[in-house]
Design an enzyme around this catalytic site. Sequence first.
Site, PDB file in Angstrom:
ATOM      1  N   HIS A 147       1.349  -6.382   0.609  1.00 19.47           N
ATOM      2  CA  HIS A 147       2.015  -5.154   1.344  1.00 19.47           C
ATOM      3  C   HIS A 147       0.958  -4.165   1.474  1.00 19.47           C
ATOM      4  CE1 HIS A 147       4.958  -2.171   2.018  1.00 19.47           C
ATOM      5  NE2 HIS A 147       5.924  -3.129   1.927  1.00 19.47           N
ATOM      6  N   HIS A 148       0.892  -3.537   2.532  1.00 16.61           N
ATOM      7  CA  HIS A 148       0.374  -2.286   3.092  1.00 16.61           C
ATOM      8  C   HIS A 148       0.112  -1.410   1.784  1.00 16.61           C
ATOM      9  CE1 HIS A 148      -3.007  -0.490   5.247  1.00 16.61           C
ATOM     10  NE2 HIS A 148      -2.303  -1.039   6.364  1.00 16.61           N
ATOM     11  N   SER A 149       1.261  -0.968   1.022  1.00 15.09           N
ATOM     12  CA  SER A 149       1.072  -0.006   0.222  1.00 15.09           C
ATOM     13  C   SER A 149       0.348  -0.163  -1.071  1.00 15.09           C
ATOM     14  CB  SER A 149       2.650   0.195  -0.471  1.00 15.09           C
ATOM     15  OG  SER A 149       3.152  -1.115  -0.848  1.00 15.09           O
TER      16      SER A 149
END
Length: 463
Positions: A147-149
């Site tokens: 996930h880009h988070s």
Amino acid sequence: MTAVGPLDAMFLLGETREQAMHVGGLMLFELPEGAGRDHVFPEVSRDYVSGLYHEMVQAGSVNPLFARRVRNRPLDLGYWSWEQDDQIDLEYHVRLSALPRPGRFRELFELTSRLHGTLLDRHRPLWEMQLIEGVEGRRFALYSKVHHSMIDGVTALRWMQDTLTTDPTRTGMPAPFALPAPSAESSGSSDGLLTTVARMPGNAGRLLADLAGLTPVGLKSLLHSTVPFQAPRTILNQSITGARRFAAQSWPIERLEKVRAITGATLNDVMLAMCSGALRNYLLELNALPDKALTAMVPVSLRGTSDAPGGGNSLSTLIADLATDEADPDRRIHRIMTSTSYSKGVLSALSPLQNPMIGALGFGVAGPAAILPGVAGRTTPPYNLVISNVPGPAESPLYWNRSRLLGMYPASIVLNGQALNISVTSYDHQLHFGLVGCRRTVPHLQRLLVHLETSLAELENIH
């Protein structure tokens, strides 16, 4: 428990079934000598790749970054935070697949397309890996997504590099999720803009001083080079579905270097010009090229080359004129050079706090079309697509458990209103392009590969 930074939280808040917010990549390996003789589904290669899989799921430890999951409870008053998962199930996160015969790139990219279109489970740490056997020509692949988070593309690539070696005989090498955690002193991680502010002398006062430090001339320059909504409407800027299509190909860096020498451009400008020519020809083929030039949002990493891999995102952005309204490749690349040179000059004059603010702006402006139903395709897009170039390993060739790495192809995010993403990385004297598009909104995505080759050939013919 660690707070999720503002930019990282944007990737969590903006995620829907149609709009998955993970980044990924496909790594292609050659089987080591003696791991099979048949060129299609050798039995010994099955045993070899299966052995790698079992080593991965039996890892004795998991890096803390890959063992944390996101939390957003009513008691947290809407704030996102990370908490450790003490019962991580590696057999869920790491999987083993095989391609149908004949195991061509077509079948490999089709499987990658399906894998990249599915959401990550938020009840678990936000990453998955898939070992893929049965690639023709004594090869196998490793697809991963996170996930880009959790991490940005630069960090993700560094994690992968740390699992590789120049020693073709070395075995027992860990998977990225099993790498040891860097020390607190050496970690270059950033938990977002608020953490940056908190660590800086003066905190809020410094923030105000930085904002006040932009003179009217400086502010005008900043707005000229970074403010979006100058792009034309195109077929690429419409609503998307949750299904993806992935395509990839590699080009020798030597070919781009020759163009660089002829034109005086940077290598990144040549790459942007390749994409510009390809997009122009692709849209002409579909009778959908607008009169106004397309623009691209180009992420700029703020991490130093010596920073240890860490969590979160540390990015700024610039908006590049792609000059797709220009038929002549020479004039087109020089317009791109002028645009990127000006923008990089403005960004280089910003403070360490102002730059990530621009990064948040660059990603945040896509928000209305990405979140509000019916907006995509009806308003002026902030930019037409994202084009990202992440430098890859300097050393080559590299190996993972005696298997030579042949190629590494990024797979990034598309948004509602931003249906195409082009990401590039370098390795072993080649540039590796990874294209991700909405399966419905971007027709015949694979044709862009042909147009990229045509575009590069046109640039090579500049005199």
